[in-house]
Design an enzyme around this catalytic site. Sequence first.
Site, PDB file in Angstrom:
ATOM      1  N   CYS A 169      14.434  10.716   5.863  1.00 21.90           N
ATOM      2  CA  CYS A 169      14.402  10.498   7.310  1.00 21.90           C
ATOM      3  C   CYS A 169      15.795  10.434   7.920  1.00 21.90           C
ATOM      4  CB  CYS A 169      13.619   9.225   7.634  1.00 21.90           C
ATOM      5  SG  CYS A 169      14.228   7.761   6.768  1.00 21.90           S
ATOM      6  N   VAL A 185      -9.600   3.081   5.088  1.00 24.52           N
ATOM      7  CA  VAL A 185      -9.653   1.899   4.229  1.00 24.52           C
ATOM      8  C   VAL A 185      -8.378   1.071   4.388  1.00 24.52           C
ATOM      9  CG1 VAL A 185      -9.654   1.123   1.822  1.00 24.52           C
ATOM     10  CG2 VAL A 185     -11.265   2.884   2.573  1.00 24.52           C
ATOM     11  N   LYS A 187       0.860  -1.184   0.000  1.00 22.83           N
ATOM     12  CA  LYS A 187       0.000   0.000   0.000  1.00 22.83           C
ATOM     13  C   LYS A 187       0.895   1.233   0.000  1.00 22.83           C
ATOM     14  CE  LYS A 187      -1.534   2.879   2.365  1.00 22.83           C
ATOM     15  NZ  LYS A 187      -1.423   4.394   2.318  1.00 22.83           N
ATOM     16  N   GLU A 221      10.971  16.410  13.811  1.00 20.03           N
ATOM     17  CA  GLU A 221      11.295  16.166  12.403  1.00 20.03           C
ATOM     18  C   GLU A 221      10.460  17.094  11.519  1.00 20.03           C
ATOM     19  OE1 GLU A 221      12.191  12.279   9.752  1.00 20.03           O
ATOM     20  OE2 GLU A 221      10.209  12.327  10.674  1.00 20.03           O
ATOM     21  N   GLU A 262      10.229   1.564  10.360  1.00 15.06           N
ATOM     22  CA  GLU A 262      11.326   2.496  10.094  1.00 15.06           C
ATOM     23  C   GLU A 262      10.698   3.876  10.104  1.00 15.06           C
ATOM     24  OE1 GLU A 262      13.389   5.243   8.809  1.00 15.06           O
ATOM     25  OE2 GLU A 262      12.939   4.398   6.830  1.00 15.06           O
TER      26      GLU A 262
END
Length: 491
Positions: free
Chosen positions: A294, A221, A184, A391, A260
Amino acid sequence: MTALAAPAAQQLIDGKLVAASDGTSYPILNPATGAAIGTAPDGTAADVEAAIAAARRAFDESDWSTDRELRLRCLRQLHAALLEHADDFRALTTAEVGMPSFMMGAAGFDVPVDGLKWVADLLADYEFSADLGEAAPMGIATRRRVLREPVGVVAAITPWNVPTQINLAKVGPALAAGCTVVLKPAPDTPWVACELGRLVAEHTDIPAGVLNIVTPSSNEVAAVLASDPRIDMVSFTGSTATGRAIMAAAAPTLKKVFLELGGKSAAIVLDDGDIAAAAGATAFAACIHAGQGCALTTRLVVPRERYEEAVAVAAATMESIGAKDPADPGAICGPVISRAQRDRIAAYFEIARAEGATFATGGAVIDQDGWWVQPTVIAGLDNSSRLAQEEIFGPVLVVIAHDGDDDAVRIANDSPYGLSGSVDSASLERARAVAARIRTGTIAVNGGVWFSPDAPFGGYKQSGLGREMGVAGFEEYLEMKTLAEPAERGV
């Protein structure tokens, strides 16, 4: 095929390329212009249900989990198909993701495709069984073996920033291990995932149901992927907040979870380090793909007596880079992914002002079509500020002063995250000593590069659980079974 002429995005469910079951779709926007470049199927609850059912059936009823040669052949077919369509895939990525084209030679395309070959080569030689030899526990002569077996059905949920890298870093090892997968992707970048599905459907022998790709825009969903008991493992890359929600949703069925998550990594320069080189390199890194990585180092931690010099070099570097059309071969910093992300970064600029920060450069959005932010260097804050703790996911670098090695370590570790970092010193021994005290999953010493298909990647603390890439990343998708037999029958 060019980006705009790419085949229409379609889901892959049970071996078929399909639209949403109710025919709905949503626009795919080019972040550099804000214009629609295509549409993606708005996957329904019925689509997700069908994908889970297909993956479960393929795992339970086909030979995929036990036929190593089939898996190896299919992975090599997919690798060849990606290479054959490389130029088209790169162009589509730049258009959909807003990723500068120079990154296609690294995380944008080449490294993940190399990683798929690496995991296929690993599969070819991997020992799924280890003999522990004979022993006599409780006086019973026994031969023991440890077997490695696929974990089962994997839900792979991926973000928008480097989608092909993260899609393949999950799908490749999971398929190699013998798992089946429901992928997904983020609704900001569904097309590159759908193209992966098209290559699987049209250029490989991967059986129906082994890999399914669904593209719902609704989090509600998609949420069933974390809770459905037919899913054995969730592999997620994204924000720490979403990771917590996935972990909670997976808890009732105690399914395996790989996470992660976020980072706020520190680039430490010691007092004998090359301030100009390190500050310039860190500012450059913070601009890559508009800071949407990241593991990028977004805190520059420098000796207090060299602070102004570091700020000046970082600001000059960012000003020289600027923000450019990602299709420009010279672009380093392109747009951010969406209006919402641009506005989120702008809100952090206001927080910085309220905290008393100084903008050495940048500090504003760019008023043009698409979603653009000025590369920004923030000075005058300490590590307790929100800009240093949270972040931001934009081209924003916070410069923080330290008072020696111990203080630099304290600052680096004073974070809820522990994903990456760097240390620079004229003394390799000294840099190693500082690096050993930093609680992060990856760290670069004096310019070393850790990003490679064979190197495990992941974080400490709220940066996640488990490792991606490398042998450790492959083994995330395996269970261990200890098998004991009477010694006289053992072989």
